[in-house]
Scaffold this active site. Structure first.
Site, PDB file in Angstrom:
ATOM      1  N   ALA A 171       0.809  -1.215   0.000  1.00  0.00           N
ATOM      2  CA  ALA A 171       0.000   0.000   0.000  1.00  0.00           C
ATOM      3  C   ALA A 171       0.843   1.266   0.000  1.00  0.00           C
ATOM      4  O   ALA A 171       0.342   2.353   0.270  1.00  0.00           O
ATOM      5  CB  ALA A 171      -0.936  -0.004   1.210  1.00  0.00           C
TER       6      ALA A 171
ATOM      7  N   ASN B 212       2.638  -4.083   7.511  1.00  0.00           N
ATOM      8  CA  ASN B 212       3.477  -4.599   6.429  1.00  0.00           C
ATOM      9  C   ASN B 212       4.154  -3.458   5.672  1.00  0.00           C
ATOM     10  O   ASN B 212       5.282  -3.616   5.177  1.00  0.00           O
ATOM     11  CB  ASN B 212       2.635  -5.449   5.472  1.00  0.00           C
ATOM     12  CG  ASN B 212       2.264  -6.785   6.072  1.00  0.00           C
ATOM     13  OD1 ASN B 212       3.084  -7.478   6.657  1.00  0.00           O
ATOM     14  ND2 ASN B 212       1.002  -7.160   5.942  1.00  0.00           N
TER      15      ASN B 212
ATOM     16  N   HIS C 125      -0.611   6.406   4.587  1.00  0.00           N
ATOM     17  CA  HIS C 125       0.771   6.135   4.974  1.00  0.00           C
ATOM     18  C   HIS C 125       1.648   7.274   4.481  1.00  0.00           C
ATOM     19  O   HIS C 125       1.622   7.625   3.304  1.00  0.00           O
ATOM     20  CB  HIS C 125       1.247   4.813   4.380  1.00  0.00           C
ATOM     21  CG  HIS C 125       0.341   3.659   4.659  1.00  0.00           C
ATOM     22  ND1 HIS C 125       0.219   3.086   5.911  1.00  0.00           N
ATOM     23  CD2 HIS C 125      -0.517   2.983   3.862  1.00  0.00           C
ATOM     24  CE1 HIS C 125      -0.667   2.101   5.860  1.00  0.00           C
ATOM     25  NE2 HIS C 125      -1.128   2.031   4.628  1.00  0.00           N
TER      26      HIS C 125
END
Length: 259
Positions: free
Chosen positions: A113, A181, A211
């Site tokens: 992502a 992750n 993020h």
């Protein structure tokens, strides 16, 4: 034709299977899956890890965190390439990295992502001085995480942005094995798990999973932010994660590849 085996046919693995069965990936075919439940929509055998790694050329891992290491060990023992989306497992079980070095197999970690990992890889060759990632999700996306359970955090009581964790990527992987992750991937590309700084935030007003990375190098630096809608079938992850696996498979077979 490369025979692809997909382990874990949930939100992420299912999207990869659909791309394969729809012939969207050159010279790749879905040969088999490995899942706790049969998935008749894909009309391929449902095998155990040993059979999957024996019969397939490339293994795609989209499992729950604790199952990923066993699959990786089996794939590497058979000298196969495994695409691992559960990169936090590589921090929690470093023997996997040692096994990859010793075997004929390979571990490929897709960007998941995140964006900008290509730039981080380039920075790494010049020298990185610091690497930070801040991840924000809705509170219930962290439900069941060891850090939440161990600290008795009531996710339903969070009404404004709250920092749940600050520390390095190694500790983050242990605290939130299903949620970080992205942090693990950044750490593997940057300064390593003990020197990559991670913030985990819960925000009930967050429209999705975001993020932010900040990587400072000796000669260059990069900052980036990705805003992802959570996958409707799994709020712990983003749909971009599945498509990063699809992009990785395409990069292995396309004639022109942009890295």
């Amino acid at each position: 034709m490369q025979k692809i085996g997909v382990a874990g046919v949930g939100a992420i693995g299912g999207a990869v299977c659909r791309a394969l069965t729809d012939n969207k990936i050159r010279q790749c075919t879905l040969h088999a899956i490995s899942d706790l439940q049969d998935k008749p929509a894909f009309d391929v055998p449902n095998l155990d890890f040993e059979q999957l790694c024996t019969q397939c050329d490339i293994i795609v891992e989209a499992l729950v965190p604790d199952a990923a290491p066993d699959l990786a060990r089996t794939a590497l023992t058979h000298g196969k390439t495994i695409i691992m989306i559960s990169s936090a497992a590589l921090l929690r079980f470093p023997d996997l990295l040692d096994l990859a070095e010793q075997s004929a197999g390979r571990i490929l970690v897709p960007s998941g992502a995140l964006s900008g990992i290509d730039g981080v890889n380039a920075l790494h060759s010049m020298g990185i001085e610091s690497a930070t990632i801040r991840s924000t999700k809705k509170p219930m996306a962290y439900d069941g995480a060891p850090h939440i359970i161990d600290n008795g955090i009531d996710l339903t009581a969070i009404t404004q942005p709250q920092c749940l964790f600050e520390g390095n990527a190694l500790d983050a992987a242990k605290a939130f094995p299903a949620n970080v992750n992205v942090a693990a991937t950044l750490s593997l590309a940057a300064l390593g798990p003990e020197n990559t700084f991670v913030e985990v935030w819960a925000d009930p007003a967050a429209p999705g999973n975001s993020h932010e990375i900040d990587v400072q190098g000796a000669y260059s630096s990069t900052k980036g932010r990705v805003d992802n809608r959570p996958d409707p079938n799994n709020p712990k992850t983003s749909m971009l994660a599945a498509h990063s696996i699809i992009a990785t498979l395409k990069s292995m077979t396309e004639k022109v590849v942009i890295l």
